[in-house]
Scaffold this active site. Structure first.
Site, PDB file in Angstrom:
ATOM      1  N   ARG A  15       0.818  -1.216   0.000  1.00 42.38           N
ATOM      2  CA  ARG A  15       0.000   0.000   0.000  1.00 42.38           C
ATOM      3  C   ARG A  15       0.853   1.267   0.000  1.00 42.38           C
ATOM      4  O   ARG A  15       0.449   2.310  -0.515  1.00 42.38           O
ATOM      5  CB  ARG A  15      -0.947  -0.008   1.201  1.00 42.38           C
ATOM      6  CG  ARG A  15      -2.050   1.040   1.091  1.00 42.38           C
ATOM      7  CD  ARG A  15      -3.142   0.834   2.124  1.00 42.38           C
ATOM      8  NE  ARG A  15      -2.591   0.853   3.464  1.00 42.38           N
ATOM      9  CZ  ARG A  15      -3.034   0.118   4.477  1.00 42.38           C
ATOM     10  NH1 ARG A  15      -4.056  -0.702   4.318  1.00 42.38           N
ATOM     11  NH2 ARG A  15      -2.466   0.185   5.663  1.00 42.38           N
ATOM     12  N   TYR A  48     -10.638  24.923  -9.180  1.00 38.51           N
ATOM     13  CA  TYR A  48     -11.356  23.763  -9.745  1.00 38.51           C
ATOM     14  C   TYR A  48     -12.566  23.418  -8.866  1.00 38.51           C
ATOM     15  O   TYR A  48     -12.442  23.318  -7.643  1.00 38.51           O
ATOM     16  CB  TYR A  48     -10.338  22.626  -9.763  1.00 38.51           C
ATOM     17  CG  TYR A  48     -10.784  21.287 -10.247  1.00 38.51           C
ATOM     18  CD1 TYR A  48     -11.145  21.088 -11.573  1.00 38.51           C
ATOM     19  CD2 TYR A  48     -10.804  20.202  -9.376  1.00 38.51           C
ATOM     20  CE1 TYR A  48     -11.516  19.840 -12.012  1.00 38.51           C
ATOM     21  CE2 TYR A  48     -11.168  18.941  -9.810  1.00 38.51           C
ATOM     22  CZ  TYR A  48     -11.528  18.770 -11.139  1.00 38.51           C
ATOM     23  OH  TYR A  48     -11.890  17.532 -11.566  1.00 38.51           O
ATOM     24  N   ASP A  52      -2.188  24.344  -6.962  1.00 38.01           N
ATOM     25  CA  ASP A  52      -2.566  23.390  -8.016  1.00 38.01           C
ATOM     26  C   ASP A  52      -1.871  23.847  -9.299  1.00 38.01           C
ATOM     27  O   ASP A  52      -2.197  24.893  -9.862  1.00 38.01           O
ATOM     28  CB  ASP A  52      -4.095  23.392  -8.175  1.00 38.01           C
ATOM     29  CG  ASP A  52      -4.581  22.364  -9.197  1.00 38.01           C
ATOM     30  OD1 ASP A  52      -3.809  22.021 -10.125  1.00 38.01           O
ATOM     31  OD2 ASP A  52      -5.743  21.927  -9.092  1.00 38.01           O
ATOM     32  N   LYS A  56      -3.859  14.584 -16.322  1.00 39.32           N
ATOM     33  CA  LYS A  56      -3.856  15.522 -17.444  1.00 39.32           C
ATOM     34  C   LYS A  56      -2.534  15.431 -18.207  1.00 39.32           C
ATOM     35  O   LYS A  56      -2.309  14.508 -18.954  1.00 39.32           O
ATOM     36  CB  LYS A  56      -4.125  16.945 -16.928  1.00 39.32           C
ATOM     37  CG  LYS A  56      -5.300  17.029 -15.956  1.00 39.32           C
ATOM     38  CD  LYS A  56      -6.635  16.728 -16.591  1.00 39.32           C
ATOM     39  CE  LYS A  56      -7.745  16.500 -15.586  1.00 39.32           C
ATOM     40  NZ  LYS A  56      -7.974  17.568 -14.642  1.00 39.32           N
TER      41      LYS A  56
HETATM   42  C1  LIG Z   1      -8.732  17.675 -13.514  1.00 39.37           C
HETATM   43  C2  LIG Z   1      -8.206  18.613 -12.514  1.00 39.37           C
HETATM   44  C3  LIG Z   1      -8.107  18.235 -11.176  1.00 39.37           C
HETATM   45  C4  LIG Z   1      -8.604  16.910 -10.675  1.00 39.37           C
HETATM   46  O1  LIG Z   1      -7.887  15.852 -11.196  1.00 39.37           O
HETATM   47  P1  LIG Z   1      -8.496  14.364 -11.353  1.00 39.37           P
HETATM   48  O2  LIG Z   1      -7.302  13.583 -11.703  1.00 39.37           O
HETATM   49  O3  LIG Z   1      -9.543  14.426 -12.413  1.00 39.37           O
HETATM   50  O4  LIG Z   1      -9.071  13.986 -10.017  1.00 39.37           O
HETATM   51  C5  LIG Z   1      -7.564  19.154 -10.304  1.00 39.37           C
HETATM   52  N1  LIG Z   1      -7.159  20.369 -10.706  1.00 39.37           N
HETATM   53  C6  LIG Z   1      -7.239  20.753 -11.986  1.00 39.37           C
HETATM   54  C7  LIG Z   1      -6.754  22.104 -12.359  1.00 39.37           C
HETATM   55  C8  LIG Z   1      -7.764  19.898 -12.931  1.00 39.37           C
HETATM   56  O5  LIG Z   1      -7.859  20.301 -14.204  1.00 39.37           O
END
Ligand SMILES: *Cc1c(COP(=O)(O)O)cnc(C)c1O
Length: 395
Positions: free
Chosen positions: A61, A114, A186, A211
């Site tokens: 884990r 987000y 982020d 992404k």
């Molecule tokens: C998509 C996204 C997230 C969340 O990511 P997931 O992998 O879909 O949980 C967080 N911040 C931004 C800016 C995003 O575009």
């Protein structure tokens, strides 16, 4: 081997980190890529081994060579102390927030964050006795006035991934650090290639690895990279909550990361070309891309970023929802869907009613977010130009 996480030497060039980082061919019979490790149980040979708990892996884990390979690359890219891989970008955000906050605390969150970040703060942190307040993404050093005795974290998403306001991270971090407040950023949009939040004063950087790191719309992941001071809280929060990321997902991420630099640069050029073209089209109210000189935060972007991402928005002048449907339903090459960062171009209409509270979003028309992928640019332009024509007719 257990501490791959921070073993890539500082000052290694980005391209070299991406192509060589996280690989240990000598540990894997010479195979160039770290294989997919799947496994829960890790065996101890002797009671002494069990008692000392010193071997590299104790239980699956906590990670394995495949997940640690990804972590070591992201650590090097972000200039971090260490990185924790988690199952999604949202999990990276929630673990990062929980690592800094306890009952009675307050967190300040950028109004452009987000939406699921807000949903977590309002729907979960609130129940845990933690209050979220939202701030104007363009507040800069003015954030000092919002800080209270119980403010323990500030969450920044720069630029906001729908509305693309750039935040003055150095000013926000300076105000936060006067009060020992952790700053979480982020950094999904720019990737560590084009923005280095830790160097600008952040304590914790999160990514949706789903992404750009993946790049192929085929897996989920999130990363949390921290300074040395913030690491223990993040690691223990992840451990206590029991998050685990599989070797299969990690393998896809490590595969995507190998080409991150060339993909980012290609996305950057294509998105800029497309955004500049779009800005010239009749029937477009505005284009929101920080690397365009017309963007209100262009100077700030230029000061703090070394490049721009694949994603930006534009606004169509006011019109009925049926006209918007005429625009998007018949797009031939752009498709409509959540997420972004893959090879394929996306066009997503967004609603900004609920998710703006500090500074209401005043634009009257429809906001559409574009991710520019790797199709032929002329094909993409003609697809969108046809959409603009349909919209104008249907308004
Ligand atoms: C998509 C996204 C997230 C969340 O990511 P997931 O992998 O879909 O949980 C967080 N911040 C931004 C800016 C995003 O575009």
């Amino acid at each position: 081997m257990s501490d791959q996480n921070n073993k890539i030497p500082a000052n290694t060039a980005v391209e070299t980190i991406l192509t060589h980082g996280g690989r240990e061919p000598n540990d894997h019979f010479g195979f160039v890529n770290t294989p997919v490790f799947r496994g829960s149980t890790v065996l101890f040979k002797t009671l002494a081994d069990l008692d000392s708990q010193q071997q590299p892996y104790l239980y699956g884990r906590a990670g394995n060579p495949t997940t640690e390979g990804v972590e070591s690359v992201v650590t090097a890219l972000e200039g971090a102390h260490r990185t924790q891989l988690v199952p999604s970008g949202l999990a990276a955000i929630t673990v990062a927030l929980m690592s800094c906050l306890r009952s009675g605390d307050e967190v300040l969150i950028s109004d452009s964050a987000y939406e699921p970040t807000r949903a977590f703060a309002d729907g979960y942190l609130a129940k845990a006795g933690i209050k979220a307040r939202y701030f104007d993404p363009r507040i800069g050093g003015g954030i000092a006035e919002l800080i209270q005795a119980n403010t323990r974290a500030i969450f920044v998403e720069s630029p906001g991934s729908l509305t693309f306001e750039v935040q003055d991270l150095p000013a926000i971090a300076a105000a936060a650090h006067k009060h020992d407040i952790r700053v979480i950023v982020d950094n999904t949009w720019a990737s560590p290639l084009f923005y280095k939040p830790l160097a600008l004063g952040a304590d914790i950087v999160v990514h949706s690895a789903t992404k750009m790191f993946s790049g192929h719309s085929d897996t989920f992941g999130g990363t949390i990279s921290t300074t040395e001071a913030a690491w223990k809280d993040v690691e223990s929060t992840r451990r206590l909550l029991g998050f685990y990321t599989s070797g299969d997902e990690a393998f896809l991420l490590s595969r995507g990361l190998k080409t991150l630099a060339i993909r980012m640069r290609e996305h950057e050029q294509r998105a800029l070309d497309f955004a500049s073209w779009l800005e010239q089209q009749e029937g477009v109210a505005s284009v929101l891309h920080p690397a365009l000189p017309s963007h209100p935060d262009h100077a700030l972007w230029k000061r703090d970023f070394t490049g721009s991402g694949s994603l930006f928005s534009f606004v169509l002048p006011r019109g009925p929802r049926s006209a918007l449907a005429a625009f998007v339903d018949d797009l031939r090459i752009f498709s409509m869907g959540y997420s972004w960062g893959g090879y394929e171009s996306l066009c997503l209409p967004a609603k900004l009613v609920k998710n703006r509270t500090a500074v209401p979003w005043n634009s009257e028309g429809h906001l559409l977010r574009l991710h520019i992928g790797f199709e032929d640019l002329e094909d993409l332009k003609s697809d969108l130009a046809d959409g603009l024509e349909r919209y104008a007719k249907a308004r």
